[in-house]
Structures are given as C-alpha cells and as structure tokens.
Design a protein around this motif. Sequence first.
Motif, short mmCIF file in Angstrom:
data_model
loop_
_atom_site.label_atom_id
_atom_site.label_comp_id
_atom_site.label_asym_id
_atom_site.label_seq_id
_atom_site.Cartn_x
_atom_site.Cartn_y
_atom_site.Cartn_z
N THR A 56 0.82 -1.22 0.00
CA THR A 56 0.00 0.00 0.00
C THR A 56 0.86 1.27 0.00
OG1 THR A 56 -0.13 -0.04 2.42
CG2 THR A 56 -1.90 -1.16 1.22
N VAL A 57 2.19 1.08 0.00
CA VAL A 57 3.10 2.24 -0.01
C VAL A 57 3.43 2.59 -1.46
CG1 VAL A 57 5.39 3.08 0.67
CG2 VAL A 57 4.11 1.56 2.20
N PRO A 58 3.07 3.81 -1.90
CA PRO A 58 3.37 4.16 -3.29
C PRO A 58 4.87 4.35 -3.52
CG PRO A 58 2.34 6.01 -2.16
CD PRO A 58 2.40 4.89 -1.17
N GLY A 59 5.31 4.13 -4.75
CA GLY A 59 6.68 4.47 -5.15
C GLY A 59 7.71 3.40 -4.90
N LEU A 60 7.28 2.22 -4.45
CA LEU A 60 8.29 1.19 -4.15
C LEU A 60 8.51 0.20 -5.28
CD1 LEU A 60 7.67 0.26 -0.37
CD2 LEU A 60 9.54 1.58 -1.36
N SER A 61 7.76 0.36 -6.39
CA SER A 61 8.01 -0.60 -7.48
C SER A 61 8.33 0.13 -8.77
CB SER A 61 6.81 -1.54 -7.65
OG SER A 61 5.69 -0.81 -8.00
N GLY A 62 8.90 -0.61 -9.69
CA GLY A 62 9.27 -0.04 -11.00
C GLY A 62 10.77 -0.08 -11.20
N VAL A 63 11.16 0.11 -12.47
CA VAL A 63 12.57 0.06 -12.86
C VAL A 63 12.89 1.38 -13.56
CG1 VAL A 63 14.29 -1.17 -14.24
CG2 VAL A 63 12.36 -2.44 -13.27
N ARG A 64 14.01 2.00 -13.19
CA ARG A 64 14.39 3.25 -13.85
C ARG A 64 15.91 3.37 -13.93
NH1 ARG A 64 13.53 4.64 -8.46
NH2 ARG A 64 15.11 6.06 -7.62
N LEU A 65 16.36 4.25 -14.81
CA LEU A 65 17.80 4.56 -14.91
C LEU A 65 18.04 5.85 -14.15
CD1 LEU A 65 18.93 3.95 -18.60
CD2 LEU A 65 19.77 2.78 -16.55
N GLU A 66 19.07 5.86 -13.32
CA GLU A 66 19.39 7.07 -12.57
C GLU A 66 20.90 7.18 -12.50
OE1 GLU A 66 16.53 8.05 -9.28
OE2 GLU A 66 18.39 7.95 -8.15
N ASN A 67 21.43 8.29 -12.97
CA ASN A 67 22.89 8.43 -13.10
C ASN A 67 23.42 7.21 -13.84
OD1 ASN A 67 22.65 10.85 -11.67
ND2 ASN A 67 22.66 9.71 -9.73
#
Length: 289
Positions: A56-67
């Motif tokens: 129920t906590v938003p923002g904890l899933s997904g894949v992204r490139l950072e630096n």
Amino acid sequence: MFPANFGYAAPRSIDEALQLLKQHGEDAKLLAGGHSLLPAMKLRLASPRTLIDLGTVPGLSGVRLENNNLVIGALTVHADVGSSDLVRKHFPGLVDAASVIGDVQVRNCGTIGGSVAHADPAADFPVILTALNASFVLQSTGSKRTVAADEFFTDYFTTAMEAGEILTEILLSLPPADSGTAYQKLAHPASGYVVVSAGALITRQQSGSCASARIAIGGLGSGPIRAVASETELQGKALNQQNIAAAAAKAAEGADPDDDIYATAEYKRHMATVLARRAIEAAVQRAVN
Ligand SMILES: Cc1cc2nc3c(=O)[nH]c(=O)nc-3n(C[C@H](O)[C@H](O)[C@H](O)COP(=O)(O)OP(=O)(O)OC[C@H]3O[C@@H](n4cnc5c(N)ncnc54)[C@H](O)[C@@H]3O)c2cc1C
C-alpha cells in the motif's frame, strides 16, 4: 493450515511504514508479495502479531535509470523484472533469473525485495544479484544506507538488514561496454527452487580477452558464494572454450555443500562447474553481440 491470528496495517507512505515497524518492533513483519511469509505463517514457522503491508506504499516498485545505475524498486514483482526493457537491455542475466522463479503465480506476486530480504539459500535473485555486484538501499527512520551484495547475505535466511530497516531499492551499476550477463539454474523438479545455480558478469577487452569476471554460485552453502578461483583463472585470458572450461572447473573451490535428499554434495559441486561454464559462455556471447 491456518496462520495464528494477526493484525494488519496498510501504511500510505514509507515514513508511516517505518513508524509502524518501530512501534510494533519484533511483533511485526513486513509483507511484500507474501509468497514466502504466508506459507511460513501457515506452517507456524512465523507468527507475527502484525503484518505491515508494503503493497500500500506508493513508489516502491518499478525500474528506472538514474545516473549510472539501474534502480529496481523493492516491490517490483518478478514478472515485471523479467519483462522490463531496461533490465533486458542492461542485465539480461537478471531476466534469465526472473523467468525461472517458481510458476506464473509466484512470478506475478513475489517481489525482488522480498526475495532478497528473505535470503532463502535456494532462491534465484540473491545469486544473480551477487554476480552483478548489486547493492541494496536500506531505509530506517531518519537514515538510509547502502549495502553491497557481498556483505548482505550473511547466513541461511539472514542478511545484514537490521531491525527497523526496510529494503527500498536494488541498485545495479551499469557495466562497461562489451559486458555480458547470464544465469543458469538446475531447478528442483518438485518445488522449482534452486538445487545449484550460477550467475556471471563478464567484461571483454577489445582484444577479446577477459577484462573482469564476477561469478556467483547458489546451492552450495547458506547463501550465494563468489567463485573467486574461477574469476581469477579467467582474468586476462582469451575468452575461448578451453579457458572458460578451465575457469568453470574451479567454481566449487572452497565450497562445502551438504548432501540432501535430492542431491549429494559431489553432484552439487559437479553441477556448479557445469552451470558456471554455461553461464560464462552465455555471458561472453552477449558481450560479443
Ligand atoms: C510455490 C512457490 C515456488 C517458489 N519458487 C521459487 C523459485 O524457484 N525461486 C525463488 O527464488 N523463489 C521462489 N519462491 C519464493 C518467491 O520468489 C517469493 O516471492 C520470495 O522469496 C519472497 O518474496 P515476497 O515478495 O513474496 O516476500 P514476502 O513473502 O512478503 O516476505 C518475505 C520476507 O521478507 C521480508 N520482506 C519483504 N519485503 C521486504 C522489504 N522490502 N524490506 C525488508 N523486508 C522485507 C518479509 O518481512 C518476510 O520476512 C517460490 C514461492 C512459492 C510459494
């Protein structure tokens, strides 16, 4: 079988989840995909009074490139790791692992963070993530730290995570050009879990020889082990079949696996050399392409 009675909390932010964890202390367990925790609760191997649902906590899933990092949220389910274009492009070895975990239901519910935090010695992600030199972001109230895979898996079902910490992200530093990654597994025919497995990250020099190698083996001990002798053997050598086989032959060096009802220690050691060879060959092939 039914678990003991438990309370359920649905935090709406990571801060709220951390507060709940602090408040309930050892009586609480974090719930991610529930595919290891709930079976343990049904078997009464775990009886937390409160489950704190990270779902129920938003923002904890997904894949992204950072630096220069690929960042994978801890709540990303195995199927989404396996189908991510970013993961496929930069770390196809992680796709290999994600696609051989359990069955479709497990891959749609189980999370990469849950697998890492649970640290089952027969799990797939800890092995490939060790080969890929991943690091794990651990958040607690008021602070954040990052622990490298080599220091994270400390014993059977035990990690460097401390009480009050939540694993929020997995970081993978993008490898140099001419690198390849791969994962190979001998699965238990009934459960699908690892009997023995091998993950590899190989970087080639322009000459075609090995600039660096990281090789991790699963199933030979309490967690992933680095095949240091194989890595050293390969370093600087031409990445041909003969040299790869010589390096892979050392994959179980220093390991002391147990016999169990499925495989003898000798068989596990042998399979480690076979799977290490296959993983290195596949990684080299990908580094070339
Ligand atoms: C039938 C079946 C077959 C399976 N086959 C395989 C297989 O072949 N290979 C394999 O690797 N796995 C396998 N699994 C396990 C599966 O991958 C689980 O999903 C995984 O081990 C745990 O992830 P989860 O999200 O379900 O975690 P949960 O079960 O929710 O949690 C597991 C533990 O980790 C803790 N935790 C979870 N998330 C966090 C976090 N973000 N921070 C801190 N602590 C956390 C929980 O408190 C709990 O102690 C199988 C499971 C089943 C039921």
